[in-house]
Design a protein around this motif. Sequence first.
Motif, PDB file in Angstrom:
ATOM      1  N   THR A  41       0.831  -1.200   0.000  1.00  9.84           N
ATOM      2  CA  THR A  41       0.000   0.000   0.000  1.00  9.84           C
ATOM      3  C   THR A  41       0.868   1.254   0.000  1.00  9.84           C
ATOM      4  N   GLU A  42       0.489   2.220  -0.837  1.00  2.39           N
ATOM      5  CA  GLU A  42       1.197   3.499  -0.855  1.00  2.39           C
ATOM      6  C   GLU A  42       0.666   4.383   0.266  1.00  2.39           C
ATOM      7  N   LEU A  43       1.569   5.082   0.948  1.00  2.00           N
ATOM      8  CA  LEU A  43       1.151   5.994   2.014  1.00  2.00           C
ATOM      9  C   LEU A  43       1.975   7.277   1.959  1.00  2.00           C
ATOM     10  N   ARG A  44       1.482   8.294   2.653  1.00  2.00           N
ATOM     11  CA  ARG A  44       2.144   9.596   2.665  1.00  2.00           C
ATOM     12  C   ARG A  44       2.099  10.172   4.067  1.00  2.00           C
ATOM     13  N   LEU A  45       3.225  10.756   4.506  1.00  2.00           N
ATOM     14  CA  LEU A  45       3.257  11.415   5.811  1.00  2.00           C
ATOM     15  C   LEU A  45       2.663  12.801   5.662  1.00  2.00           C
ATOM     16  N   VAL A  46       1.573  13.058   6.370  1.00  2.00           N
ATOM     17  CA  VAL A  46       0.834  14.310   6.245  1.00  2.00           C
ATOM     18  C   VAL A  46       1.259  15.333   7.283  1.00  2.00           C
ATOM     19  N   ARG A  47       1.440  14.880   8.524  1.00  2.00           N
ATOM     20  CA  ARG A  47       1.732  15.821   9.606  1.00  2.00           C
ATOM     21  C   ARG A  47       2.582  15.162  10.677  1.00  2.00           C
ATOM     22  N   ARG A  48       3.409  15.964  11.321  1.00  2.00           N
ATOM     23  CA  ARG A  48       4.236  15.506  12.439  1.00  2.00           C
ATOM     24  C   ARG A  48       4.077  16.519  13.558  1.00  2.00           C
ATOM     25  N   VAL A  49       3.592  16.060  14.724  1.00  2.00           N
ATOM     26  CA  VAL A  49       3.410  16.917  15.885  1.00  2.00           C
ATOM     27  C   VAL A  49       4.425  16.478  16.930  1.00  2.00           C
ATOM     28  N   GLU A  50       5.468  17.265  17.111  1.00  2.00           N
ATOM     29  CA  GLU A  50       6.560  16.895  18.010  1.00  2.00           C
ATOM     30  C   GLU A  50       6.152  16.920  19.486  1.00  2.00           C
ATOM     31  N   VAL A  51       5.214  17.788  19.842  1.00  2.00           N
ATOM     32  CA  VAL A  51       4.821  17.923  21.241  1.00  2.00           C
ATOM     33  C   VAL A  51       4.282  16.610  21.799  1.00  2.00           C
ATOM     34  N   GLY A  52       3.418  15.943  21.056  1.00  2.00           N
ATOM     35  CA  GLY A  52       2.847  14.692  21.533  1.00  2.00           C
ATOM     36  C   GLY A  52       3.457  13.477  20.862  1.00  2.00           C
ATOM     37  N   ASP A  53       4.520  13.681  20.086  1.00  2.00           N
ATOM     38  CA  ASP A  53       5.151  12.590  19.328  1.00  2.00           C
ATOM     39  C   ASP A  53       4.126  11.839  18.488  1.00  2.00           C
ATOM     40  N   VAL A  54       3.364  12.588  17.674  1.00  2.00           N
ATOM     41  CA  VAL A  54       2.289  12.003  16.870  1.00  2.00           C
ATOM     42  C   VAL A  54       2.544  12.265  15.386  1.00  2.00           C
ATOM     43  N   LEU A  55       2.233  11.264  14.562  1.00  2.00           N
ATOM     44  CA  LEU A  55       2.301  11.384  13.112  1.00  2.00           C
ATOM     45  C   LEU A  55       0.915  11.186  12.536  1.00  2.00           C
ATOM     46  N   GLU A  56       0.648  11.833  11.417  1.00  2.00           N
ATOM     47  CA  GLU A  56      -0.586  11.584  10.686  1.00  2.00           C
ATOM     48  C   GLU A  56      -0.195  11.057   9.312  1.00  2.00           C
ATOM     49  N   VAL A  57      -0.718   9.879   8.982  1.00  2.00           N
ATOM     50  CA  VAL A  57      -0.381   9.194   7.745  1.00  2.00           C
ATOM     51  C   VAL A  57      -1.635   9.058   6.894  1.00  2.00           C
ATOM     52  N   GLU A  58      -1.490   9.285   5.592  1.00  2.00           N
ATOM     53  CA  GLU A  58      -2.611   9.114   4.669  1.00  2.00           C
ATOM     54  C   GLU A  58      -2.382   7.867   3.827  1.00  2.00           C
ATOM     55  N   LEU A  59      -3.377   6.990   3.794  1.00  2.00           N
ATOM     56  CA  LEU A  59      -3.335   5.815   2.944  1.00  2.00           C
ATOM     57  C   LEU A  59      -4.742   5.408   2.588  1.00  2.00           C
ATOM     58  N   ARG A  60      -4.932   4.931   1.384  1.00  2.00           N
ATOM     59  CA  ARG A  60      -6.248   4.483   0.914  1.00  2.00           C
ATOM     60  C   ARG A  60      -7.338   5.528   1.150  1.00  2.00           C
ATOM     61  N   HIS A  61      -7.015   6.793   0.895  1.00  2.00           N
ATOM     62  CA  HIS A  61      -7.941   7.927   1.031  1.00  2.00           C
ATOM     63  C   HIS A  61      -8.433   8.137   2.463  1.00  2.00           C
ATOM     64  N   SER A  62      -7.666   7.684   3.439  1.00  2.00           N
ATOM     65  CA  SER A  62      -7.983   7.902   4.852  1.00  2.00           C
ATOM     66  C   SER A  62      -6.750   8.431   5.558  1.00  2.00           C
ATOM     67  N   ARG A  63      -6.952   9.080   6.689  1.00  2.00           N
ATOM     68  CA  ARG A  63      -5.843   9.570   7.498  1.00  2.00           C
ATOM     69  C   ARG A  63      -5.888   8.898   8.863  1.00  2.00           C
ATOM     70  N   VAL A  64      -4.706   8.455   9.308  1.00  2.00           N
ATOM     71  CA  VAL A  64      -4.583   7.757  10.581  1.00  2.00           C
ATOM     72  C   VAL A  64      -3.495   8.443  11.391  1.00  2.00           C
ATOM     73  N   SER A  65      -3.779   8.743  12.650  1.00  2.00           N
ATOM     74  CA  SER A  65      -2.774   9.320  13.545  1.00  2.00           C
ATOM     75  C   SER A  65      -2.229   8.214  14.431  1.00  2.00           C
ATOM     76  N   MET A  66      -0.919   8.260  14.660  1.00  2.00           N
ATOM     77  CA  MET A  66      -0.280   7.265  15.517  1.00  2.00           C
ATOM     78  C   MET A  66       0.953   7.857  16.166  1.00  2.00           C
ATOM     79  N   ARG A  67       1.386   7.237  17.240  1.00  2.00           N
ATOM     80  CA  ARG A  67       2.608   7.674  17.916  1.00  2.00           C
ATOM     81  C   ARG A  67       3.811   7.338  17.043  1.00  2.00           C
ATOM     82  N   ILE A  68       4.866   8.135  17.193  1.00  2.00           N
ATOM     83  CA  ILE A  68       6.094   7.895  16.439  1.00  2.00           C
ATOM     84  C   ILE A  68       6.642   6.510  16.764  1.00  2.00           C
TER      85      ILE A  68
END
Length: 80
Positions: A41-68
Amino acid sequence: MAPVITTVSALGLGQVAVLRSVGGERAFRRRLLELGFVPGTELRLVRRVEVGDVLEVELRHSRVSMRISEASVLGVEIGP
């Protein structure tokens, strides 16, 4: 030039990669697969929030947030 293998947590903003491996504990790996984190699956890094160590990843036309730390178990391939 050969593709580069790295983790989602090492991607730069807006960088696109292809998911190659899903690691971690069994229950966590299963949940990621259910969310669409399937190898190939192709994915793209959309956002990185350093304060909470959180990333937002886009894949399959959805966005998922997860810890680094969680994203570090996802192996990706960055093409030439």
